[in-house]
Design an enzyme around this catalytic site. Structure first.
Site, mmCIF file in Angstrom:
data_model
loop_
_atom_site.group_PDB
_atom_site.id
_atom_site.type_symbol
_atom_site.label_atom_id
_atom_site.label_comp_id
_atom_site.label_asym_id
_atom_site.label_seq_id
_atom_site.Cartn_x
_atom_site.Cartn_y
_atom_site.Cartn_z
ATOM 1 N N HIS A 1 -2.873 4.863 -7.284
ATOM 2 C CA HIS A 1 -3.876 3.797 -7.223
ATOM 3 C C HIS A 1 -4.439 4.133 -5.814
ATOM 4 O O HIS A 1 -3.555 4.117 -4.732
ATOM 5 C CB HIS A 1 -3.307 2.328 -7.260
ATOM 6 C CG HIS A 1 -4.201 1.467 -7.068
ATOM 7 N ND1 HIS A 1 -5.537 1.330 -7.616
ATOM 8 C CD2 HIS A 1 -4.201 0.412 -6.090
ATOM 9 C CE1 HIS A 1 -6.458 -0.044 -7.241
ATOM 10 N NE2 HIS A 1 -5.344 -0.294 -6.380
ATOM 11 N N GLN B 1 -13.323 -3.807 -9.130
ATOM 12 C CA GLN B 1 -13.525 -2.749 -9.956
ATOM 13 C C GLN B 1 -13.660 -3.092 -11.243
ATOM 14 O O GLN B 1 -14.247 -2.253 -12.279
ATOM 15 C CB GLN B 1 -12.619 -1.735 -9.695
ATOM 16 C CG GLN B 1 -11.158 -2.131 -10.144
ATOM 17 C CD GLN B 1 -10.159 -1.010 -9.700
ATOM 18 O OE1 GLN B 1 -9.498 -0.762 -8.766
ATOM 19 N NE2 GLN B 1 -9.951 0.013 -10.729
ATOM 20 N N CYS C 1 -10.642 3.217 -8.962
ATOM 21 C CA CYS C 1 -10.130 2.672 -7.682
ATOM 22 C C CYS C 1 -10.586 3.931 -6.573
ATOM 23 O O CYS C 1 -10.793 3.768 -5.428
ATOM 24 C CB CYS C 1 -8.484 2.527 -7.665
ATOM 25 S SG CYS C 1 -7.794 3.844 -8.470
ATOM 26 N N GLU D 1 -22.389 5.422 -16.767
ATOM 27 C CA GLU D 1 -23.494 5.446 -17.200
ATOM 28 C C GLU D 1 -23.891 6.805 -17.573
ATOM 29 O O GLU D 1 -23.351 7.865 -17.084
ATOM 30 C CB GLU D 1 -24.796 4.941 -16.159
ATOM 31 C CG GLU D 1 -24.550 3.444 -15.751
ATOM 32 C CD GLU D 1 -25.444 3.018 -14.736
ATOM 33 O OE1 GLU D 1 -26.190 1.988 -15.154
ATOM 34 O OE2 GLU D 1 -25.223 3.484 -13.652
ATOM 35 N N ASP E 1 1.718 4.028 -4.942
ATOM 36 C CA ASP E 1 2.159 3.725 -6.254
ATOM 37 C C ASP E 1 2.182 2.375 -6.871
ATOM 38 O O ASP E 1 2.828 1.649 -6.111
ATOM 39 C CB ASP E 1 3.772 4.176 -6.268
ATOM 40 C CG ASP E 1 4.440 3.846 -7.688
ATOM 41 O OD1 ASP E 1 3.870 3.250 -8.438
ATOM 42 O OD2 ASP E 1 5.709 4.329 -7.812
ATOM 43 N N GLU F 1 -20.331 2.366 -5.317
ATOM 44 C CA GLU F 1 -19.130 3.090 -6.106
ATOM 45 C C GLU F 1 -19.983 3.707 -7.449
ATOM 46 O O GLU F 1 -19.439 4.684 -7.841
ATOM 47 C CB GLU F 1 -18.214 2.105 -6.674
ATOM 48 C CG GLU F 1 -17.352 1.696 -5.549
ATOM 49 C CD GLU F 1 -17.968 0.484 -4.881
ATOM 50 O OE1 GLU F 1 -19.048 -0.199 -5.447
ATOM 51 O OE2 GLU F 1 -17.639 0.529 -3.678
ATOM 52 N N ASN G 1 -7.687 -3.896 -1.097
ATOM 53 C CA ASN G 1 -7.625 -3.693 -2.937
ATOM 54 C C ASN G 1 -9.242 -3.832 -3.207
ATOM 55 O O ASN G 1 -9.800 -4.328 -2.732
ATOM 56 C CB ASN G 1 -6.553 -4.220 -3.416
ATOM 57 C CG ASN G 1 -6.084 -3.700 -4.550
ATOM 58 O OD1 ASN G 1 -6.734 -2.552 -5.051
ATOM 59 N ND2 ASN G 1 -5.161 -4.155 -5.390
ATOM 60 N N GLU H 1 -24.784 -0.117 -2.040
ATOM 61 C CA GLU H 1 -24.781 -0.851 -3.385
ATOM 62 C C GLU H 1 -25.827 -1.664 -3.634
ATOM 63 O O GLU H 1 -26.064 -1.775 -4.981
ATOM 64 C CB GLU H 1 -23.311 -2.046 -2.783
ATOM 65 C CG GLU H 1 -22.489 -2.829 -3.985
ATOM 66 C CD GLU H 1 -21.341 -2.095 -4.344
ATOM 67 O OE1 GLU H 1 -21.296 -1.301 -5.188
ATOM 68 O OE2 GLU H 1 -20.415 -2.149 -3.599
#
Ligand SMILES: *[C@@H]1O[C@H](CO)[C@@H](O)[C@H](O)[C@H]1NC(C)=O
Ligand SMILES: *[C@@H]1O[C@H](CO)[C@@H](O)[C@H](O)[C@H]1NC(C)=O
Length: 336
Positions: free
Chosen positions: A279, A134, A140, A211, A254, A165, A303, A201
């Site tokens: 998160h 990211q 996230c 953007e 957390d 994303e 992650n 993607e």
């Protein structure tokens, strides 16, 4: 750069008397900067070096304790080494808890009769795309949502397509998300439903910032969902059943502590991990490991901090203990 950061390093620049750098770390610092292509203004460098040294000492202290059998996981210096805990949390942890979670349906409930496999890993079944990064954008929530949508798409079509994303960041403001400044996983699914799709993607690449214009077009639709299901809040039993029967599930944890930021390997369990989730991650399976002669159950979480973090971008988190890090508090997945 946020003005807080500027103020912080200016202070350290203006009062060089307070700075005590460890000269023995000169080579390690240069090597770390090179490895992660870090370049600083001369005035900022002293402050960053201090932060990095402090982080390095805490990592070494933890690993020494782990070598004495006091922890089930190890820490490692990584590309976040020059950030303070506060800066990290400001930059990277952009999950917003869903205020309506408890009241809304449909809910996936734990069923007493369901047989579950002892261990499970959706990566081995082709449901999970490579680990993403990211960067310096608190999205996230979007990475977690695309992960669950990628699994759903794979289930339906048998092809694995990385989803966008950036599409969620640029286009889901009207359902309450805030781009790089945080968002809701459930509202990401809601956007895809309302919008009638999400791009890949490839067609709508990640640019690591908001953007000004939404570039979605139905002609680049790669996936869809018709609604979302929330998992019974706080139930690790329901979460296990959901991930076993559905595929990858979006969760929140957390991630505020230093120990989470510098997690390197092993099974994460920390008294610094609370229930205040901030998160978003993707749950892709679970299992059991032997630690010091005792079995210990874990979740497998994907992650979005690149493969340089954790176990090639993943964390194993202790399972079935106390809803550790709040992993089962805000879980949901899309359906078609
Ligand atoms: C999709 O999921 C269903 C059950 O939810 C399963 O029976 C089917 O095999 C899955 N398809 C693929 C391609 O994995
Ligand atoms: C997604 O949903 C829309 C609206 O219901 C539908 O028109 C479209 O065919 C669906 N697209 C895909 C890729 O399933």
């Amino acid at each position: 750069m946020p003005s807080v950061l500027v103020a912080a390093w200016l202070v350290s620049f203006l009062s060089p008397g307070s700075v005590a750098l460890d000269l023995a770390l000169e080579g390690a610092w240069k090597g770390w900067k090179e490895q992660h292509t870090k370049v600083y203004l001369e005035e900022e460098e002293v402050f960053r070096r201090e932060v990095w040294e402090k982080n390095l000492r805490r990592i070494e202290q933890h690993n020494w304790e782990a070598s004495q059998g006091k922890h089930s996981y190890w820490l490692g210096m990584n590309h976040f080494g020059d950030l303070t805990d506060e800066e990290f949390n400001q930059l990277l942890n952009g999950f917003r808890p869903d205020p309506d979670l408890i009241n809304q349906r449909p809910v996936f409930q734990e069923s007493p009769l369901l047989y579950l496999p002892e261990s499970l890993d959706w990566r081995a079944k082709g449901y999970v795309t490579p680990v993403k990064n990211q960067g310096h954008c608190g999205a996230c929530w979007a990475f977690s949502a695309t992960g669950a949508l990628e699994g759903l798409l794979f289930n339906q079509t048998g092809t694995l397509v990385p989803l966008s994303e950036q599409n969620l960041i640029d286009c889901s403001w009207k359902v309450g998300n805030h781009g790089c400044h945080g968002g809701y996983i459930t509202q990401a699914f809601e956007y895809v439903r309302e919008n009638g799709g999400i791009a890949s993607e490839h067609d709508y690449p990640y640019v690591e910032q908001e953007e000004s214009r939404c570039r979605y077009d139905p002609r680049i639709r790669a996936a869809n969902c018709s609604s979302l299901v929330r998992v019974q809040a706080g139930s690790e039993g329901a979460l296990a059943q959901a991930v076993a029967t559905v595929g990858p599930v979006s969760v929140a944890v957390d991630a505020r502590s230093f120990f989470f930021h510098f997690y390197h390997s092993g099974i994460f369990a920390s008294s610094w991990c609370g229930q205040q989730v901030n998160h978003a991650m993707l749950l892709v399976g679970y299992g059991t490991a032997q630690e010091g002669g005792k079995p210990i159950d874990y979740w497998i979480l994907k992650n979005s901090w690149s493969e340089k973090w954790g176990e090639e971008g993943y964390m194993r988190l202790v399972r079935g203990l106390d809803n550790h890090c709040g992993v089962a508090s805000q879980a949901s997945y899309p359906v078609m």
